[in-house]
Design a protein around this motif. Structure first.
Motif, PDB file in Angstrom:
ATOM      1  N   THR A  86      73.773  82.604  24.183  1.00 52.29           N
ATOM      2  CA  THR A  86      73.066  83.884  24.091  1.00 52.29           C
ATOM      3  C   THR A  86      73.937  84.919  23.388  1.00 52.29           C
ATOM      4  N   GLY A  87      73.509  85.257  22.192  1.00 51.76           N
ATOM      5  CA  GLY A  87      74.222  86.285  21.453  1.00 51.76           C
ATOM      6  C   GLY A  87      75.421  85.752  20.681  1.00 51.76           C
ATOM      7  N   PRO A 137      65.046  85.388  20.195  1.00 54.10           N
ATOM      8  CA  PRO A 137      65.536  86.764  20.057  1.00 54.10           C
ATOM      9  C   PRO A 137      66.858  87.023  20.767  1.00 54.10           C
ATOM     10  N   GLN A 138      67.079  86.331  21.896  1.00 52.32           N
ATOM     11  CA  GLN A 138      68.305  86.587  22.638  1.00 52.32           C
ATOM     12  C   GLN A 138      69.561  86.147  21.899  1.00 52.32           C
ATOM     13  N   GLN A 139      69.392  85.373  20.812  1.00 52.85           N
ATOM     14  CA  GLN A 139      70.556  84.901  20.074  1.00 52.85           C
ATOM     15  C   GLN A 139      70.938  85.808  18.915  1.00 52.85           C
ATOM     16  N   SER A 187      71.360  89.860  17.859  1.00 56.89           N
ATOM     17  CA  SER A 187      71.349  91.258  18.269  1.00 56.89           C
ATOM     18  C   SER A 187      72.477  91.985  17.552  1.00 56.89           C
ATOM     19  N   GLY A 188      72.411  93.311  17.549  1.00 52.73           N
ATOM     20  CA  GLY A 188      73.441  94.108  16.908  1.00 52.73           C
ATOM     21  C   GLY A 188      73.500  93.939  15.403  1.00 52.73           C
ATOM     22  N   GLU A 235      61.791  92.608  20.078  1.00 48.84           N
ATOM     23  CA  GLU A 235      62.967  92.323  20.901  1.00 48.84           C
ATOM     24  C   GLU A 235      64.236  92.358  20.063  1.00 48.84           C
ATOM     25  N   ILE A 236      64.165  91.765  18.862  1.00 49.73           N
ATOM     26  CA  ILE A 236      65.328  91.770  17.981  1.00 49.73           C
ATOM     27  C   ILE A 236      65.663  93.187  17.538  1.00 49.73           C
ATOM     28  N   ASP A 279      67.410  95.407  20.060  1.00 47.80           N
ATOM     29  CA  ASP A 279      68.826  95.103  20.257  1.00 47.80           C
ATOM     30  C   ASP A 279      69.651  95.296  18.986  1.00 47.80           C
ATOM     31  N   SER A 280      69.044  95.904  17.944  1.00 47.16           N
ATOM     32  CA  SER A 280      69.760  96.153  16.693  1.00 47.16           C
ATOM     33  C   SER A 280      69.553  97.595  16.247  1.00 47.16           C
TER      34      SER A 280
END
Length: 273
Positions: free
Chosen positions: A160-161, A177-179, A181-182, A201-202, A205-206
C-alpha cells in the motif's frame, strides 16, 4: 614561428570525454555502446568503468551479461529501467521475467520504471515483489481483461503506497487507488473503470498534482462510468495546471467537475464524446 599543437579526443579532460560519450551513445541501448567504447583503450575503460551514472539506464533490449555488468558498475546510482516487449521481440533482448528478476536485487535503487507489454499478467507477475521505496516514476502499458474493480491489478506484492512515487501512468489496466498517492502527474489511458470514485480516491491523496491526463473510452470494452454526483469530499487541487480529457463519457465529466476545484488551471484539452 609558433609551435603548432593538436588536440585529439584521447587528450580530452575526463569530464569532457564523458560528456561527449553521453551525447553519442544510443538512447535505446546505451549499455552495449558503453561496452564497445570501453574497449577503445585502457584509459577509456578506466574512465567509463568509474562513471557509475553512465551505467544507470538499463533497457530490456540489452543482453543479460551486459545488464549484470551495468548493475555492478552503476554501484549505488539510482536506476532508470525501461522494457518494451514489441522492441525486444525484434532484437535479441531479454524476456520480461528474466529482466526484472535480474534487477530484483537492486529494487531499492529503482528511480524510474517504464514497461510496455501486451501480456499484462506476465508483467504483474514479474512485479509481484517487494516495494520499491525510491521509485519516483512508474509508467505501465498493458492489456487487462478483468473489469472487476474489486480485483485491481496490484503491484509490488500489493504494498500500500509507494512512498516516493510522484509520476504515474497506466494504460489498459485496472487501478488500485491505495497504491498511488502523493502524485505530481497522473495519466490514466483506456482505463478499466466502473466507478469514478476510484479516480477521486487517487486525486484526494494527491493534493500537489500538477498534470492530469484521463482517457475513459466507454465504447472499447470498458464499463460505463456511473453518473451519480460524487459522494466523496470536495477535492481541492490548487497546483493543477494542465488537464487533458480524451473520450471521457459525459457522466464522468459531470462527476469530475462537480467534485474537483482547480483554481490555477492554465491548460484544458478535451476530446471525444
Amino acid at each position: 614561428m609558433a609551435r603548432r599543437t593538436s588536440t585529439t579526443i584521447h587528450s580530452l579532460p575526463e569530464e569532457l570525454l564523458l560528456e561527449a560519450i553521453r551525447v553519442v551513445i544510443s538512447p535505446e541501448r546505451p549499455l552495449g555502446d558503453l561496452v564497445h567504447l570501453s574497449s577503445v583503450c585502457r584509459r577509456w575503460k578506466t574512465i567509463l568503468f568509474g562513471a557509475s551514472s553512465l551505467w544507470s539506464s538499463i533497457s530490456g533490449l540489452e543482453g543479460l551479461h551486459v545488464i549484470r555488468q551495468a548493475i555492478r558498475l552503476s554501484k549505488n546510482a539510482p536506476l532508470d529501467i525501461t522494457y518494451n516487449s514489441t522492441l525486444v521481440k525484434r532484437t535479441s533482448g531479454t524476456s520480461l521475467a528474466a529482466f526484472l528478476h535480474e534487477l530484483s536485487t537492486t529494487i531499492h535503487r529503482w528511480r524510474s520504471l517504464e514497461i510496455f507489454s501486451k501480456d499484462l499478467y506476465a508483467m504483474l507477475e514479474a512485479l509481484n515483489t517487494t516495494p520499491a521505496p525510491n521509485l519516483t516514476t512508474l509508467r505501465l502499458n498493458g492489456r487487462s481483461h478483468s473489469f472487476d474493480p474489486e480485483q485491481p491489478d496490484l503491484l509490488f506484492g500489493g504494498y500500500t503506497g509507494l512512498p516516493s512515487l510522484k509520476h504515474f501512468s497506466a494504460t489498459m489496466m485496472t487501478i488500485a487507488p491505495q497504491q498511488v498517492s502523493g502524485l505530481k502527474s497522473l495519466s490514466l489511458t483506456q482505463l478499466v473503470l466502473t466507478s469514478a470514485d476510484l479516480v477521486c480516491e487517487i486525486l484526494l491523496d494527491s493534493p500537489e498534482l500538477e498534470v492530469l491526463h484521463i482517457d475513459l473510452p466507454d465504447a472499447r470494452g470498458s464499463p460505463k462510468v456511473a453518473g451519480e454526483l460524487p459522494r466523496s469530499p470536495f477535492i481541492e487541487l490548487p497546483l493543477l495546471r494542465e488537464i487533458t480529457m480524451v473520450e471521457v463519457p459525459t457522466a464522468f465529466g459531470r462527476f469530475f467537475w462537480s467534485a474537483v476545484n482547480v483554481p490555477g488551471l492554465l491548460k484544458l484539452s478535451v476530446g471525444g464524446p
